[in-house]
Design an enzyme around this catalytic site. Structure first.
Site, mmCIF file in Angstrom:
data_model
loop_
_atom_site.group_PDB
_atom_site.id
_atom_site.type_symbol
_atom_site.label_atom_id
_atom_site.label_comp_id
_atom_site.label_asym_id
_atom_site.label_seq_id
_atom_site.Cartn_x
_atom_site.Cartn_y
_atom_site.Cartn_z
ATOM 1 N N TYR A 166 0.868 -0.980 0.067
ATOM 2 C CA TYR A 166 0.103 0.296 0.529
ATOM 3 C C TYR A 166 0.936 1.341 0.150
ATOM 4 O O TYR A 166 0.238 2.609 -0.546
ATOM 5 C CB TYR A 166 -0.786 -0.334 1.206
ATOM 6 C CG TYR A 166 -2.420 -0.317 1.199
ATOM 7 C CD1 TYR A 166 -1.868 -2.036 0.513
ATOM 8 C CD2 TYR A 166 -3.598 -0.275 1.269
ATOM 9 C CE1 TYR A 166 -3.639 -2.814 0.751
ATOM 10 C CE2 TYR A 166 -4.759 -1.015 1.156
ATOM 11 C CZ TYR A 166 -4.926 -2.104 0.841
ATOM 12 O OH TYR A 166 -5.438 -2.494 0.576
ATOM 13 N N ASP B 15 -2.735 -17.950 -0.261
ATOM 14 C CA ASP B 15 -3.752 -19.190 -0.758
ATOM 15 C C ASP B 15 -4.378 -19.752 -0.044
ATOM 16 O O ASP B 15 -6.140 -20.341 0.424
ATOM 17 C CB ASP B 15 -3.111 -18.632 -1.915
ATOM 18 C CG ASP B 15 -2.159 -20.190 -2.125
ATOM 19 O OD1 ASP B 15 -1.316 -20.445 -0.914
ATOM 20 O OD2 ASP B 15 -1.384 -21.093 -2.859
HETATM 21 C C1 IPM Z 1 -10.535 -1.396 3.982
HETATM 22 C C2 IPM Z 1 -10.886 -0.914 3.185
HETATM 23 C C3 IPM Z 1 -9.398 0.160 2.352
HETATM 24 C C4 IPM Z 1 -8.062 -0.996 2.322
HETATM 25 C C5 IPM Z 1 -9.639 1.313 1.736
HETATM 26 C C6 IPM Z 1 -11.237 1.610 1.263
HETATM 27 C C7 IPM Z 1 -8.876 1.411 1.310
HETATM 28 O O1 IPM Z 1 -10.483 -1.083 1.649
HETATM 29 O O2 IPM Z 1 -10.267 -1.132 5.732
HETATM 30 O O3 IPM Z 1 -10.746 -2.763 4.385
HETATM 31 O O4 IPM Z 1 -7.839 -1.733 1.091
HETATM 32 O O5 IPM Z 1 -8.018 -0.507 3.918
#
Ligand code: IPM
Ligand code: MG
Length: 357
Positions: A142, A224
Site C-alpha cells: 500500500y 492462498d
Molecule cells: C479496508 C478498505 C480500505 C483498504 C480501502 C477503502 C482503502 O478496503 O479498510 O479494508 O484497502 O484498506
C-alpha cells in the site's frame, strides 16, 4: 465528569446515515455511564474533495491528532473513480492511517448465534468462530516505493513495491503476540514465502519474535491456503497475523463468516496516539441515502473506541450487549434478512438499539 474529545468522520455513501445512529448511541452511553463526549465532526474522502479539493484536509488531520479517538464511518464514491489515485477518496483514508501512524489494524470476527443461518456457509462450520485478524496497516504494498506509471515504447507500465523492514514486522508482531496472550494463545502468520522475498523476511522475523513468547503456538500459512482454510474450517484460527494487502483481502473473507460485512468493526492503533475505529465495510454507494444500511459494524466500532480508546469498559460492553439483544429479538436490516422477518431501516435499527441500551 470525565470528558473525552472525539472526532467523528461521516465520510461518504452510507457514512452519514450510520454515523447519525452511532452518534446518538454514544451520547446516550455517555449519559448512562457518567462521562461526557465532546464530539467534533469533520470531512474526509469524497465529501472533502468536493468542498476542499483534498480527500484529507489539514484541519481534519489536525483535529484527529488532537483527539482522544477517531470514529470513521466509510469512504469512497464511484464519482471519483477516474481521478488519479492520490486524489481519490481512499487516499484520504490511507493518509489518515499513515498520518496517525496507525500500524496495527485489529479486526475481530465473532459469530453472533442469532445470525448463524445468515451466513452462506453451513452453521456447523461457523458456529463458535471467534478469531481476530491483525493486519499491518501502514506498510507493505500500500505504501511501498517505488510506485507509479510510466509510458513505454509499446504502451504503459505500472508498478508498486511490497516492502517490509524487520522493525515494521516486529512492531505488528508484538501487537499480535500480546493480543494472543489474552485469547487462546494461537497465532497463524500468513504470507507468500514460497514466492516473495518480503514474505521470507516476514516469516523469519515472526519466528524470531516467537522465541520471546514460548506460550504462544505459532503456525504459518501461505495466503492462498489461508483463504481456503478460512472457509473450510474457520474454527482453527485464533489470531491471524498478516501484512497490509493480505489482511485487506482475508478480513473481507472473514467478515462473510458472520453473515454480512455490515457486522464487522475494526480498530487501528499506533504506539501511543489516538486510535481510529471504523467498520470494515465500505461506503456502499448503491444503497447510500436510502436509509437501508446496517449500522451495526459502526456501532461495534464505537464500542471498540469506548473500550480500547477511552477505557470506558462498561459503556463498551453495554453497546455490545444492546447489539446482541436486538439481533436476538429478531430485528434485522436488509443485508441480514431471512425470509421470515421484515427488514428494518437504518434509523429504525438505531431506535431499537437505543431502546436496548
Ligand atoms: C479496508 C478498505 C480500505 C483498504 C480501502 C477503502 C482503502 O478496503 O479498510 O479494508 O484497502 O484498506
Ligand atoms: Mg478492505
Amino acid at each position: 465528569m470525565k470528558q473525552h474529545n472525539i472526532v467523528l468522520l461521516p465520510g461518504d455513501g452510507i457514512g452519514p446515515e450510520i454515523t447519525a445512529v452511532t452518534r446518538s448511541l454514544l451520547e446516550s452511553a455517555g449519559h448512562k455511564f457518567g462521562f461526557q463526549l465532546n464530539i467534533e465532526e469533520h470531512i474526509i474522502g469524497g465529501s472533502a474533495i468536493k468542498s476542499t479539493g483534498s480527500p484529507l484536509p489539514n484541519t481534519t488531520l489536525e483535529a484527529c491528532r488532537q483527539s482522544d479517538g477517531v470514529l470513521l464511518a466509510a469512504i469512497g464514491s464511484p464519482e471519483f473513480d477516474s481521478l488519479p489515485r492520490e486524489q481519490r477518496p481512499e487516499s484520504g483514508l490511507l493518509s489518515l492511517r499513515s498520518g496517525l501512524d496507525l500500524f496495527a489494524n485489529i479486526r475481530p470476527v465473532k459469530i453472533n448465534p442469532a445470525l448463524i443461518h445468515t451466513s452462506s456457509l453451513k452453521p456447523e462450520v461457523i458456529s463458535g468462530v471467534d478469531l481476530m485478524v491483525v493486519r499491518e496497516l501502514t506498510g507493505g504494498i500500500y505504501f511501498g516505493n517505488p510506485k507509479g506509471r510510466v509510458k513505454t515504447i509499446d504502451g504503459e507500465r505500472a508498478f508498486n513495491t511490497m516492502t517490509y523492514s524487520t522493525t515494521e514486522i516486529e512492531r505488528i508482531a508484538k501487537v499480535a503476540f500480546e493480543l494472543a496472550m489474552d485469547r487462546r494463545q494461537k497465532i497463524c502468520s500468513v504470507d507468500k514465502a514460497n514466492v516473495l522475498d518480503v514474505s521470507q523476511l516476514w516469516r523469519e522475523q515472526i519466528d524470531a519474535i516467537s522465541q520471546q513468547y514460548p506460550d504462544i503456538e505459532i503456525s504459518h500459512l501461505y495466503v492462498d491456503n489461508a483463504a481456503m482454510q478460512l472457509v473450510r474450517e474457520p474454527k482453527q484460527f485464533d489470531v491471524i497475523l498478516t501484512g497490509n494487502l493480505f489482511g485487506d483481502i482475508l478480513s473481507d473473507e472473514a467478515a462473510m463468516l458472520t453473515g454480512s460485512i455490515g457486522m464487522l468493526p475494526s480498530a487501528s492503533l499506533s504506539t501511543d496516539g489516538p486510535g481510529l475505529f471504523e467498520p470494515v465495510h465500505g461506503s456502499a454507494p448503491d444503497i447510500a441515502g436510502l436509509n437501508k444500511a446496517n449500522p451495526i459494524a459502526m456501532v461495534l466500532s464505537a464500542a471498540m473506541l469506548l473500550k480500547i480508546g477511552l477505557k470506558e469498559h462498561q459503556a463498551a460492553e453495554a453497546l455490545e450487549i444492546a447489539v446482541a439483544k436486538v439481533l436476538d429479538q429478531g430485528f434485522r436490516t436488509s443485508d441480514l434478512m431471512d425470509k421470515s422477518l421484515t427488514p428494518l431501516t437504518c434509523s429504525e435499527m438505531g431506535d431499537q438499539l437505543l431502546k436496548a441500551l
